[in-house]
Scaffold this active site. Structure first.
Site, PDB file in Angstrom:
ATOM      1  N   GLU A 121      42.703  32.960  39.318  1.00 33.91           N
ATOM      2  CA  GLU A 121      43.579  32.997  38.131  1.00 33.91           C
ATOM      3  C   GLU A 121      44.966  32.460  38.454  1.00 33.91           C
ATOM      4  O   GLU A 121      45.473  32.741  39.535  1.00 33.91           O
ATOM      5  CB  GLU A 121      43.705  34.446  37.631  1.00 33.91           C
ATOM      6  N   GLY A 146      31.481  53.295  36.143  1.00 34.34           N
ATOM      7  CA  GLY A 146      32.731  54.064  36.092  1.00 34.34           C
ATOM      8  C   GLY A 146      33.172  54.261  34.652  1.00 34.34           C
ATOM      9  O   GLY A 146      32.394  54.074  33.708  1.00 34.34           O
ATOM     10  N   ARG A 147      34.448  54.608  34.506  1.00 37.99           N
ATOM     11  CA  ARG A 147      34.980  54.947  33.179  1.00 37.99           C
ATOM     12  C   ARG A 147      34.779  53.834  32.155  1.00 37.99           C
ATOM     13  O   ARG A 147      34.351  54.079  31.030  1.00 37.99           O
ATOM     14  CB  ARG A 147      36.481  55.243  33.279  1.00 37.99           C
ATOM     15  N   ILE A 148      35.108  52.586  32.541  1.00 40.30           N
ATOM     16  CA  ILE A 148      35.036  51.490  31.558  1.00 40.30           C
ATOM     17  C   ILE A 148      33.578  51.206  31.201  1.00 40.30           C
ATOM     18  O   ILE A 148      33.232  51.054  30.024  1.00 40.30           O
ATOM     19  CB  ILE A 148      35.769  50.239  32.079  1.00 40.30           C
ATOM     20  N   HIS A 190      42.404  36.997  30.664  1.00 41.01           N
ATOM     21  CA  HIS A 190      42.605  38.339  31.245  1.00 41.01           C
ATOM     22  C   HIS A 190      43.272  39.281  30.227  1.00 41.01           C
ATOM     23  O   HIS A 190      44.391  39.757  30.439  1.00 41.01           O
ATOM     24  CB  HIS A 190      43.432  38.243  32.531  1.00 41.01           C
ATOM     25  N   GLY A 200      41.808  42.168  28.910  1.00 39.92           N
ATOM     26  CA  GLY A 200      41.148  43.489  28.814  1.00 39.92           C
ATOM     27  C   GLY A 200      42.032  44.594  28.249  1.00 39.92           C
ATOM     28  O   GLY A 200      41.648  45.280  27.304  1.00 39.92           O
ATOM     29  N   ALA A 249      35.861  42.499  34.736  1.00 42.61           N
ATOM     30  CA  ALA A 249      36.281  43.289  35.906  1.00 42.61           C
ATOM     31  C   ALA A 249      37.256  42.487  36.767  1.00 42.61           C
ATOM     32  O   ALA A 249      38.474  42.548  36.551  1.00 42.61           O
ATOM     33  CB  ALA A 249      35.058  43.741  36.685  1.00 42.61           C
ATOM     34  N   ARG A 250      36.733  41.717  37.702  1.00 35.86           N
ATOM     35  CA  ARG A 250      37.564  40.844  38.532  1.00 35.86           C
ATOM     36  C   ARG A 250      36.793  39.566  38.821  1.00 35.86           C
ATOM     37  O   ARG A 250      35.577  39.584  39.030  1.00 35.86           O
ATOM     38  CB  ARG A 250      37.938  41.521  39.855  1.00 35.86           C
TER      39      ARG A 250
HETATM   40  C1  8YV Z   1      45.852  44.488  33.693  1.00 33.33           C
HETATM   41  C2  8YV Z   1      43.575  44.935  34.733  1.00 33.33           C
HETATM   42  O1  8YV Z   1      46.310  43.778  32.602  1.00 33.33           O
HETATM   43  O2  8YV Z   1      44.292  47.162  34.977  1.00 33.33           O
HETATM   44  C3  8YV Z   1      43.643  46.245  35.434  1.00 33.33           C
HETATM   45  O3  8YV Z   1      42.997  46.369  36.486  1.00 33.33           O
HETATM   46  O4  8YV Z   1      42.830  44.116  35.088  1.00 33.33           O
HETATM   47  C4  8YV Z   1      44.379  44.579  33.553  1.00 33.33           C
HETATM   48  O5  8YV Z   1      44.046  45.432  32.519  1.00 33.33           O
HETATM   49  C5  8YV Z   1      46.409  43.885  34.930  1.00 33.33           C
HETATM   50  O6  8YV Z   1      45.788  44.304  36.087  1.00 33.33           O
HETATM   51  C6  8YV Z   1      47.854  44.233  35.010  1.00 33.33           C
HETATM   52  O7  8YV Z   1      48.372  44.179  36.288  1.00 33.33           O
END
Ligand code: 8YV
Length: 328
Positions: free
Chosen positions: A276, A162-164, A294, A296, A246-247
């Site tokens: 988390e 995807g984009r990232i 976290h 990102g 990602a997650r």
């Molecule tokens: C956020 C993220 O900081 O956008 C996402 O999916 O994982 C992070 O960049 C976080 O989700 C904020 O709610």
């Protein structure tokens, strides 16, 4: 007599947001801010769903069928702050007539930078080296001190495109001369992949076998839960590193710990975790593991842009227009 102005929609913001975003929200809506930035409890979320027209939640709010079962339900939209929305049961939200939006695009570059930073950190032992200097253990330069692994010219395996992932591919290919391989069940058009210098593989397993660095970029769904498990970790080279921005639940953290302990992979660099903010304690003790909280999208610029994007989604919704980033 002039008609009384229509009352402004009430918006509950579940975490403290950057100042310019809170200001914008307060100007437009009857906004309830979270001044002490405490994570909302389930009863607080339910109270918000009963008492406000909209919620602006974040990844720290678990909005499940239970929270969404409140009566009477007043909220009509969940304008999520973030691109990932696996913390929201979107089917339950839809069933209750709620619109859900997210904040894509604005965080792509910073999250890609985070993945590249983690790749460099784990390969060049940056976390370990920093701890070494800070603990005053450094006795001086020597030719064999803290040798890491070269990144330039190696193979990067992207799980999801995807984009990232595409932004990571550009950085890796153009910046580090890396060969980029990927797998995605919904791949981008071949011309786009070719433009990024990325080669599509026939399977995830092929990516895991080929890569010197495996970077995860798929969404967290029931299908991707523990996608990287004992069997998949066993496919990686013993010299390879795993990177996750990602997650957390895409990786079976217990299986990862076992693979690291048995030196079946060379290291891991994680920005996200299964539970988390808890981190599996074994990971905290491993020098070949980089652990970030976290981060990102954690730049001033992006967090403001994410907030304004959530604001725009709310503004569109309450003016009767389709919000740009509707997910259900
Ligand atoms: C956020 C993220 O900081 O956008 C996402 O999916 O994982 C992070 O960049 C976080 O989700 C904020 O709610």
């Amino acid at each position: 007599m002039r008609p009384a102005p229509a009352s402004r929609p009430t918006v509950v913001v579940t975490r403290k947001l950057p100042g310019p975003v809170e200001d914008r929200l307060e100007r437009e809506f009857a906004t309830r801010l979270n001044r002490d930035d405490h994570p909302f409890t389930a009863p607080e979320l339910q109270e918000a769903l009963r008492g406000a027209d909209a919620l602006l939640p974040t990844v720290t709010d678990r909005i499940t069928t239970e929270e969404l079962s409140v009566e009477p339900l007043r909220a009509r939209i969940l304008a999520n702050f973030g691109v990932g929305y696996n913390h929201i049961d979107v089917h339950a939200a839809k069933a209750r007539g709620l619109v859900v939006t997210n904040t894509p695009e604005v965080l792509t570059d910073d999250t890609a930078d985070d993945a590249v930073m983690l790749m460099l950190m784990v390969a060049r032992r940056a976390g370990e080296a920093e701890r070494h200097v800070r603990s005053r253990q450094w006795t001086g330069w020597r030719p064999t001190h803290m040798l890491g692994t070269r990144v330039s010219g190696k193979t990067l395996g992207l799980v999801g495109m995807g984009r990232i992932a595409r932004a990571v591919a550009t950085r890796a290919h153009c910046g580090f001369g890396m060969r980029v391989v990927f797998h995605d069940p919904y791949p981008p058009p071949p011309a786009l992949a070719a433009e990024l210098g990325a080669e599509q593989q026939s399977s995830l397993d092929a990516v895991l076998r080929e890569a010197d660095f495996v970077s995860l970029h798929c969404p967290a769904t029931p299908e991707t839960r523990h996608l990287i498990d004992t069997e998949r970790l066993a496919l990686m080279k013993p010299t390879a590193f795993l990177i996750n921005t990602a997650r957390g639940d895409i990786v079976d953290e217990a299986a990862l710990v076992a693979a690291l302990k048995e030196q079946r992979i060379a290291g891991a660099a994680l920005d996200v975790y299964e539970r988390e903010p808890q981190v599996t304690p074994d990971l905290l003790t491993m020098e070949n593991v980089v652990l970030l909280p976290h981060l990102g999208s954690a730049t001033q610029e992006t967090r403001v842009a994410m907030g304004l994007r959530a604001f725009e989604n709310l503004q569109a919704f309450f003016s009767g227009a389709p919000p740009r980033d509707r997910v259900v």
